[in-house]
Design an enzyme around this catalytic site. Structure first.
Site, mmCIF file in Angstrom:
data_model
loop_
_atom_site.group_PDB
_atom_site.id
_atom_site.type_symbol
_atom_site.label_atom_id
_atom_site.label_comp_id
_atom_site.label_asym_id
_atom_site.label_seq_id
_atom_site.Cartn_x
_atom_site.Cartn_y
_atom_site.Cartn_z
ATOM 1 N N ARG A 446 88.640 28.728 55.017
ATOM 2 C CA ARG A 446 88.867 28.702 56.463
ATOM 3 C C ARG A 446 88.356 27.372 57.049
ATOM 4 O O ARG A 446 87.708 27.357 58.084
ATOM 5 C CB ARG A 446 88.178 29.884 57.149
ATOM 6 N N TRP A 480 77.119 38.087 65.168
ATOM 7 C CA TRP A 480 76.728 37.109 64.136
ATOM 8 C C TRP A 480 77.767 37.142 63.023
ATOM 9 O O TRP A 480 77.782 38.060 62.211
ATOM 10 C CB TRP A 480 75.343 37.482 63.604
ATOM 11 N N ASP A 481 78.619 36.114 63.011
ATOM 12 C CA ASP A 481 79.737 36.120 62.066
ATOM 13 C C ASP A 481 79.415 35.268 60.835
ATOM 14 O O ASP A 481 78.482 34.447 60.844
ATOM 15 C CB ASP A 481 80.980 35.576 62.782
ATOM 16 N N MET A 482 80.198 35.428 59.780
ATOM 17 C CA MET A 482 80.007 34.677 58.530
ATOM 18 C C MET A 482 81.307 34.807 57.757
ATOM 19 O O MET A 482 81.564 35.850 57.178
ATOM 20 C CB MET A 482 78.856 35.345 57.771
ATOM 21 N N ASN A 483 82.131 33.755 57.812
ATOM 22 C CA ASN A 483 83.520 33.934 57.391
ATOM 23 C C ASN A 483 83.908 33.372 56.043
ATOM 24 O O ASN A 483 85.045 32.937 55.863
ATOM 25 C CB ASN A 483 84.437 33.336 58.456
ATOM 26 N N CYS A 529 78.507 40.746 61.462
ATOM 27 C CA CYS A 529 79.928 40.612 61.144
ATOM 28 C C CYS A 529 80.066 39.557 60.059
ATOM 29 O O CYS A 529 79.385 38.529 60.103
ATOM 30 C CB CYS A 529 80.693 40.183 62.402
ATOM 31 N N ASP A 551 88.020 43.585 59.932
ATOM 32 C CA ASP A 551 88.931 42.922 60.873
ATOM 33 C C ASP A 551 90.244 43.676 60.988
ATOM 34 O O ASP A 551 91.131 43.248 61.716
ATOM 35 C CB ASP A 551 89.216 41.484 60.407
HETATM 36 C C1 DGJ Z 1 86.083 36.945 61.976
HETATM 37 C C2 DGJ Z 1 85.662 38.153 62.747
HETATM 38 O O1 DGJ Z 1 85.625 39.275 61.935
HETATM 39 C C3 DGJ Z 1 86.602 38.336 63.929
HETATM 40 O O2 DGJ Z 1 86.298 39.515 64.607
HETATM 41 C C4 DGJ Z 1 86.482 37.135 64.810
HETATM 42 O O3 DGJ Z 1 85.191 37.078 65.354
HETATM 43 C C5 DGJ Z 1 86.795 35.876 64.023
HETATM 44 N N1 DGJ Z 1 86.016 35.790 62.833
HETATM 45 C C6 DGJ Z 1 86.563 34.654 64.866
HETATM 46 O O4 DGJ Z 1 86.715 33.507 64.158
#
Ligand code: DGJ
Length: 733
Positions: A446, A480-483, A529, A551
């Site tokens: 990403r 608090w996200d972590m993608n 999250c 998601d």
């Molecule tokens: C992933 C999260 O799970 C979504 O809900 C959202 O916050 C996106 N990231 C935003 O980039």
């Protein structure tokens, strides 16, 4: 009452929870054996023995530990080692400087005391509930390797949970290398066990998979640096025909958010070795002289009330035995999140328009998701540049929060502090602050890289950076996200820090970061999250009281994710949003009522452009929000049952019973109509059997025994999307 006893006459350790027993024995005063884990048995029964399996050449099985004929292959070890004659998977592997890794752990001492210590840098249950806990420490040692291994066990009053972890102490002058250090290992009679694992991927998290254990090893693991969407550290085991409501079921869950392994090994004598802990894959730890290594904590639960029984104990433990705090116990707010409403196309004006409609509909919290900072108009840039985008929010975040507060709404903010976009000022300033292996490409996921939380200076920076945002922008809530997953897990420091330590050090750094922030901002509620449910685990739940579990917001997927997630985790951790129809992930259409019913089974929220809804829809939302506010504390704190499995057929049903049994809420979903379908009859659980209950929606009264034995007959309609949410009240009120 839960208790721990050591019987000197028999060398037995009895650990009693409210309804279960866990028994260990010192064989010849030397080796620690596991004898039993199951339904409670008397502590004064001295008929225990620990027999090897029958063998024709039985004379070679000498139970004298010092004998050259002692053969460890047959015994049920409590913390097994490899290198001599036990060929099953060990719980611990340590190597000394000469390269030898045989360890022979013998008993040295033990102590039993009231209370429970905390784990160095790691989350654990019950450390804030000292008056409920009793702890046993058993010290094992290896004289040649000069290490002590301390096994910790804690039980809690009014709970069926047992916690385990271990500490490895290097007593010698030279360092040793830890290659493997699991948190728990339990040898038990196989007796027809099945394992339930929770597997999937992003948008399809924690689908239960049940498999019969067969000879050899059955395991699930994460190697991604996060507990992951793919597998979960929680696993259950059922015996024979046990199901959701009856029979023997065992649960194990790890309070850890990184690489783990959960496994069950069946040997040639049908004995099971069930293990859980840090994944030894790509892991080692240099333990210097006089240093201590602490493993994460395993939570163990036994129930003779089937898998619902195990889940209810997990739910209790993962609420009542976690650190107290106003945000943990506070009623969960109904939120509106901007992500699926506007994605990156967000601005002050748009946010206020959403807020105005949200307020009218009874929503209480507005969360500004991704897109508010740097040059973040898509996901290609700006992570790390955490300054507000002045084109979108010319008056800054503080103005947003002030306006929301004036409207009586709370302000939530999305952050992804662990990440950096290569296209950012921050990355240009600190190119070596991300995980990387010198000279190798840095894999982007990403369009982003992972900051190296194994470095103290990176964590210190993030603590101050997030603190500054929280201090200056009036935020009440953080998502608090972590993608992404961790790749190129390394850094420029090479062997001076031990590259195989980095995954674990990353999690220790993350925990320090979260611990500092939640203590510094006790009134800010943090939501966990990780691209949805990528770190949906008990470690994160220790710090952050609720989570965004996936998601995938499609309601018929959501009920499956809810079903799987509740095996190990409480409903108070599960946020669900009403989103657009057709759904953004799957394109399916569902009625507003159906979407509402699904989202109210958890923490209710919204994630759609509410300004585009007509008045009739706003009125429906308002009505559901009103209902939710009345019953949310029961949903959050009640006893939860999975009644119908959404993976079988076309329906799902769930139920929550208030602790005082005065109220119960029942959800039923038949998401796809089938021709010539029989009427559904579903039995309720956990009611007061002597009482009558009235269904507030239909006005009908029932005897509790009728509801629990005959069950409710559900309506039938000739279209998809049948949903029912009924609230029952005990008639004495
Ligand atoms: C992933 C999260 O799970 C979504 O809900 C959202 O916050 C996106 N990231 C935003 O980039």
């Amino acid at each position: 009452m839960s208790t721990i006893i050591f019987d000197t006459a028999t060398n037995l350790f009895y650990l009693q929870t409210e309804k279960s027993s866990y028994v260990m024995m010192l064989q010849k005063g030397a080796y620690l054996m596991h004898l039993y884990w199951g339904r409670q048995i008397p502590v004064d029964d001295i008929t225990w023995s620990c027999e090897p399996p029958y063998r024709r050449w039985s004379r070679i099985v000498d139970p004298e530990p010092e004998s050259d004929f002692y053969t460890s292959e047959y015994w049920p070890f409590e913390y097994p080692v490899y290198g001599s004659s036990d060929f099953r998977p060990p719980a611990i592997e340590i190597e000394n400087l000469q390269g030898y890794s045989l360890c022979d752990l013998k008993y040295r001492s033990h102590s039993i005391y009231r209370g429970k210590g905390s784990l160095q840098g790691l989350p654990s249950l019950g450390e804030y509930q000292q008056d409920r806990a009793t702890t046993l420490e058993i010290v094992l040692y290896d004289a040649i390797m000069e290490i002590d291994v301390v096994l910790f066990y804690s039980v809690f009053d009014q709970s069926d949970v047992l916690c385990r972890h271990s500490e490895i102490c290097n007593k010698g002058d030279d360092p040793v290398i830890i290659r493997k250090a699991l948190s728990s290992s339990i040898d038990m009679k196989h007796g027809n066990l099945q394992m339930i694992q929770f597997s999937g991927t992003a948008l399809r998290e924690r689908y239960p998979v049940k498999r019969a254990l067969a000879y050899g090893t059955t395991s699930v693991e994460s190697t991604r640096g996060i507990s992951s969407h793919i597998q979960n550290p929680c696993t259950l085991f059922t015996r024979g025909s046990a199901d959701e409501f009856q029979g023997e079921a065992y649960g194990q869950n790890l309070m850890y958010s990184g690489n783990f392994i959960a496994s069950a090994h069946i040997d040639q004598y049908d004995s099971a070795r069930i293990q859980l802990g840090l994944n030894p894959f790509n892991f080692s730890w240099l333990l210097a002289s006089l240093n201590v290594f602490t493993t994460p904590e395993t939570i163990l639960v036994y129930s003779d009330q089937g898998t619902n029984g195990v889940s209810q104990e997990f739910h209790h433990a993962l609420t009542a035995l976690l650190p107290p705090g106003s945000t943990r116990v506070a009623e969960r707010l109904i939120g509106l999140n901007t992500w699926e409403a506007c994605y990156f196309d967000i601005s002050h004006l748009k946010l206020m328009q959403l807020a105005e409609k949200a307020k009218e509909a009874g929503i209480e919290l507005i969360t500004l998701d991704d897109g508010w900072f740097g040059r973040r108009n898509d996901d290609h840039s700006s992570l790390g540049d955490w300054n507000v985008n002045k084109h979108k929010f010319p008056k800054g975040l503080n103005a947003v929060s002030e306006e929301l507060h004036q409207m009586g709404l709370k302000f939530g903010l999305w952050l992804e502090p662990e990440m950096v976009s290569p296209e950012s000022d921050f990355y240009n300033e600190h190119p070596d602050w991300c995980l990387h292996i010198p000279g190798r490409k840095r894999t982007q996921w990403r369009y982003q890289l992972v900051l190296d939380l194994s470095k103290n200076e990176v964590c210190d920076y993030l603590i101050e950076m997030v603190s500054e945002i929280l201090r200056t922008s009036g935020v009440d809530y953080v998502k608090w996200d972590m993608n992404r997953r961790l790749t190129e897990v390394g850094n420029e420091l090479g062997s001076s820090v031990g590259q195989r330590e980095i995954s674990h050090r990353y999690i220790l750094g993350l925990y320090r970061l979260l611990d500092t922030l939640v203590k510094r901002f006790p009134n800010v509620c943090f939501e966990n999250c990780a691209s949805g449910g990528g770190r949906y685990d008990a470690g994160m739940l220790y710090y952050l009281p609720q989570a965004w579990p996936s998601d995938n917001t499609d309601p018929s997927s959501r009920m499956k994710i809810l079903y799987g997630s509740t095996f190990g985790y409480p409903l108070s951790n599960f946020r669900s949003h009403v989103t657009d129809s057709p759904n953004h992930q799957l394109g399916r259409r569902h009625s507003l009522q159906f979407r509402e019913h699904v989202a109210t089974c958890g923490i209710l929220g919204y994630e759609l452009d509410i300004t585009k809804l007509d008045q009739q829809e706003i009125d429906v939302i308002q009505e559901h929000n009103c209902w939710y506010k009345q019953y949310r504390s029961i949903i959050q704190n009640g006893v939860f049952y999975r009644l119908e499995d959404p993976f079988i057929g076309n329906k799902a049903a769930f139920q929550v019973v208030s602790q005082d049994k005065k109220t119960t809420i029942f959800w039923f979903f038949r998401y796809r109509a089938e021709p010539e379908e029989a009427y559904f009859q579903i039995k309720l659980c956990g009611l007061d059997p002597a009482e009558h209950y009235k269904c507030l929606e239909t006005g009908r009264c029932y005897h509790a025994k009728t509801l629990m034995n005959l069950g409710l007959t559900l309506p039938w309609v000739n279209h998809d999307d049948l949903s029912v949410r009924w609230t029952f009240s005990r008639l004495d009120d």
